[in-house]
Design a protein around this motif. Sequence first.
Motif, mmCIF file in Angstrom:
data_model
loop_
_atom_site.group_PDB
_atom_site.id
_atom_site.type_symbol
_atom_site.label_atom_id
_atom_site.label_comp_id
_atom_site.label_asym_id
_atom_site.label_seq_id
_atom_site.Cartn_x
_atom_site.Cartn_y
_atom_site.Cartn_z
ATOM 1 N N VAL A 66 0.859 -1.185 0.000
ATOM 2 C CA VAL A 66 0.000 0.000 0.000
ATOM 3 C C VAL A 66 0.892 1.230 0.000
ATOM 4 O O VAL A 66 1.871 1.300 0.748
ATOM 5 C CB VAL A 66 -0.924 0.006 1.243
ATOM 6 C CG1 VAL A 66 -1.818 1.234 1.267
ATOM 7 C CG2 VAL A 66 -1.774 -1.255 1.275
ATOM 8 N N ASP A 67 0.550 2.230 -0.840
ATOM 9 C CA ASP A 67 1.345 3.455 -0.857
ATOM 10 C C ASP A 67 0.829 4.445 0.184
ATOM 11 O O ASP A 67 -0.109 4.145 0.933
ATOM 12 C CB ASP A 67 1.401 4.064 -2.265
ATOM 13 C CG ASP A 67 0.092 4.666 -2.750
ATOM 14 O OD1 ASP A 67 -0.862 4.830 -1.958
ATOM 15 O OD2 ASP A 67 0.017 5.003 -3.950
ATOM 16 N N ALA A 68 1.432 5.629 0.248
ATOM 17 C CA ALA A 68 1.106 6.634 1.270
ATOM 18 C C ALA A 68 -0.338 7.105 1.199
ATOM 19 O O ALA A 68 -0.904 7.535 2.201
ATOM 20 C CB ALA A 68 2.054 7.816 1.150
ATOM 21 N N LYS A 69 -0.949 7.018 0.016
ATOM 22 C CA LYS A 69 -2.348 7.453 -0.143
ATOM 23 C C LYS A 69 -3.341 6.338 0.159
ATOM 24 O O LYS A 69 -4.538 6.519 0.047
ATOM 25 C CB LYS A 69 -2.573 7.968 -1.566
ATOM 26 C CG LYS A 69 -1.834 9.246 -1.865
ATOM 27 C CD LYS A 69 -2.147 9.728 -3.259
ATOM 28 C CE LYS A 69 -1.422 11.026 -3.549
ATOM 29 N NZ LYS A 69 -1.690 11.504 -4.915
ATOM 30 N N GLY A 70 -2.844 5.160 0.505
ATOM 31 C CA GLY A 70 -3.718 4.025 0.787
ATOM 32 C C GLY A 70 -4.082 3.215 -0.438
ATOM 33 O O GLY A 70 -4.929 2.320 -0.367
ATOM 34 N N THR A 71 -3.442 3.497 -1.564
ATOM 35 C CA THR A 71 -3.705 2.762 -2.794
ATOM 36 C C THR A 71 -2.964 1.430 -2.771
ATOM 37 O O THR A 71 -1.763 1.377 -2.514
ATOM 38 C CB THR A 71 -3.236 3.570 -4.027
ATOM 39 O OG1 THR A 71 -3.888 4.846 -4.008
ATOM 40 C CG2 THR A 71 -3.565 2.851 -5.318
ATOM 41 N N PHE A 104 6.842 -5.525 -7.638
ATOM 42 C CA PHE A 104 5.879 -4.427 -7.634
ATOM 43 C C PHE A 104 6.527 -3.193 -8.253
ATOM 44 O O PHE A 104 7.676 -2.878 -7.921
ATOM 45 C CB PHE A 104 5.477 -4.069 -6.197
ATOM 46 C CG PHE A 104 4.799 -5.171 -5.441
ATOM 47 C CD1 PHE A 104 3.411 -5.231 -5.377
ATOM 48 C CD2 PHE A 104 5.537 -6.128 -4.769
ATOM 49 C CE1 PHE A 104 2.782 -6.239 -4.659
ATOM 50 C CE2 PHE A 104 4.922 -7.136 -4.045
ATOM 51 C CZ PHE A 104 3.540 -7.193 -3.994
ATOM 52 N N LYS A 105 5.799 -2.480 -9.130
ATOM 53 C CA LYS A 105 6.274 -1.200 -9.657
ATOM 54 C C LYS A 105 5.925 -0.120 -8.643
ATOM 55 O O LYS A 105 4.780 -0.022 -8.209
ATOM 56 C CB LYS A 105 5.623 -0.902 -11.003
ATOM 57 C CG LYS A 105 6.049 -1.865 -12.092
ATOM 58 C CD LYS A 105 5.644 -1.372 -13.459
ATOM 59 C CE LYS A 105 6.025 -2.356 -14.529
ATOM 60 N NZ LYS A 105 7.411 -2.669 -14.618
ATOM 61 N N LEU A 106 6.911 0.683 -8.275
ATOM 62 C CA LEU A 106 6.710 1.729 -7.269
ATOM 63 C C LEU A 106 6.392 3.051 -7.945
ATOM 64 O O LEU A 106 7.213 3.966 -7.981
ATOM 65 C CB LEU A 106 7.958 1.836 -6.379
ATOM 66 C CG LEU A 106 8.323 0.561 -5.621
ATOM 67 C CD1 LEU A 106 9.604 0.760 -4.828
ATOM 68 C CD2 LEU A 106 7.181 0.150 -4.695
ATOM 69 N N ASP A 107 5.163 3.145 -8.504
ATOM 70 C CA ASP A 107 4.722 4.344 -9.197
ATOM 71 C C ASP A 107 3.949 5.291 -8.288
ATOM 72 O O ASP A 107 3.664 6.418 -8.676
ATOM 73 C CB ASP A 107 3.811 3.969 -10.383
ATOM 74 C CG ASP A 107 4.550 3.176 -11.446
ATOM 75 O OD1 ASP A 107 5.782 3.353 -11.560
ATOM 76 O OD2 ASP A 107 3.902 2.383 -12.146
ATOM 77 N N GLY A 108 3.585 4.824 -7.099
ATOM 78 C CA GLY A 108 2.760 5.621 -6.189
ATOM 79 C C GLY A 108 3.606 6.548 -5.331
ATOM 80 O O GLY A 108 4.769 6.831 -5.611
ATOM 81 N N GLU A 109 2.989 6.993 -4.262
ATOM 82 C CA GLU A 109 3.629 7.941 -3.353
ATOM 83 C C GLU A 109 4.207 7.204 -2.142
ATOM 84 O O GLU A 109 3.520 6.458 -1.468
ATOM 85 C CB GLU A 109 2.583 8.970 -2.893
ATOM 86 C CG GLU A 109 3.158 10.094 -2.084
ATOM 87 C CD GLU A 109 2.111 11.140 -1.750
ATOM 88 O OE1 GLU A 109 2.083 11.578 -0.596
ATOM 89 O OE2 GLU A 109 1.328 11.507 -2.649
ATOM 90 N N ALA A 110 5.497 7.437 -1.888
ATOM 91 C CA ALA A 110 6.157 6.841 -0.722
ATOM 92 C C ALA A 110 5.710 7.575 0.535
ATOM 93 O O ALA A 110 5.294 8.728 0.456
ATOM 94 C CB ALA A 110 7.670 6.932 -0.892
ATOM 95 N N PRO A 111 5.772 6.937 1.698
ATOM 96 C CA PRO A 111 6.290 5.588 1.944
ATOM 97 C C PRO A 111 5.261 4.515 1.608
ATOM 98 O O PRO A 111 4.076 4.785 1.486
ATOM 99 C CB PRO A 111 6.590 5.611 3.445
ATOM 100 C CG PRO A 111 5.583 6.547 4.012
ATOM 101 C CD PRO A 111 5.401 7.609 2.948
ATOM 102 N N TYR A 112 5.746 3.287 1.495
ATOM 103 C CA TYR A 112 4.931 2.123 1.215
ATOM 104 C C TYR A 112 4.901 1.220 2.449
ATOM 105 O O TYR A 112 5.847 1.202 3.220
ATOM 106 C CB TYR A 112 5.520 1.319 0.050
ATOM 107 C CG TYR A 112 5.459 2.014 -1.272
ATOM 108 C CD1 TYR A 112 6.454 2.937 -1.628
ATOM 109 C CD2 TYR A 112 4.441 1.778 -2.165
ATOM 110 C CE1 TYR A 112 6.399 3.589 -2.846
ATOM 111 C CE2 TYR A 112 4.395 2.410 -3.387
ATOM 112 C CZ TYR A 112 5.371 3.322 -3.728
ATOM 113 O OH TYR A 112 5.319 3.961 -4.927
#
Length: 128
Positions: A66-71, A104-112
């Motif tokens: 899950v990224d910082a936005k909860g996605t 996993f591709k880390l395209d979201g907002e950190a932290p994960y």
Amino acid sequence: MKIVTITKFFLLSTFLALHGTAAFGQFGLESPFKWSESVSDGNLSVKVDVPEKHYLYAKSTELRLVDAKGTVVKPAETPKITDYTDSMGEAQKIYPKGLWTWTFKLDGEAPYALKVDYLGCAKDPFVC
């Protein structure tokens, strides 16, 4: 430059926690399943080393990133599942002996945050 922070939660499945059948944890032994992770080129690789005469149940192995936005970030690559007939004659889907990788591709907002649930067993003697 994006800084990536991974928070890890390696948990045994709820089945083990509720039923106390995890012989490894029950007797103060270290789990034979070795989990690790690494980040490279914008990808997170999560690996498990399943030792000789052991396996992980595919249906009980879940990696949740899950990224910082909860996605929730779905894995871009997952290991191949193997068909197996267990000692009780039931057909199962497993990850047998070997090194298995989820990417996993880390395209979201950190932290994960990474959560890993799994149920693994030894074949001989049969212990989960």
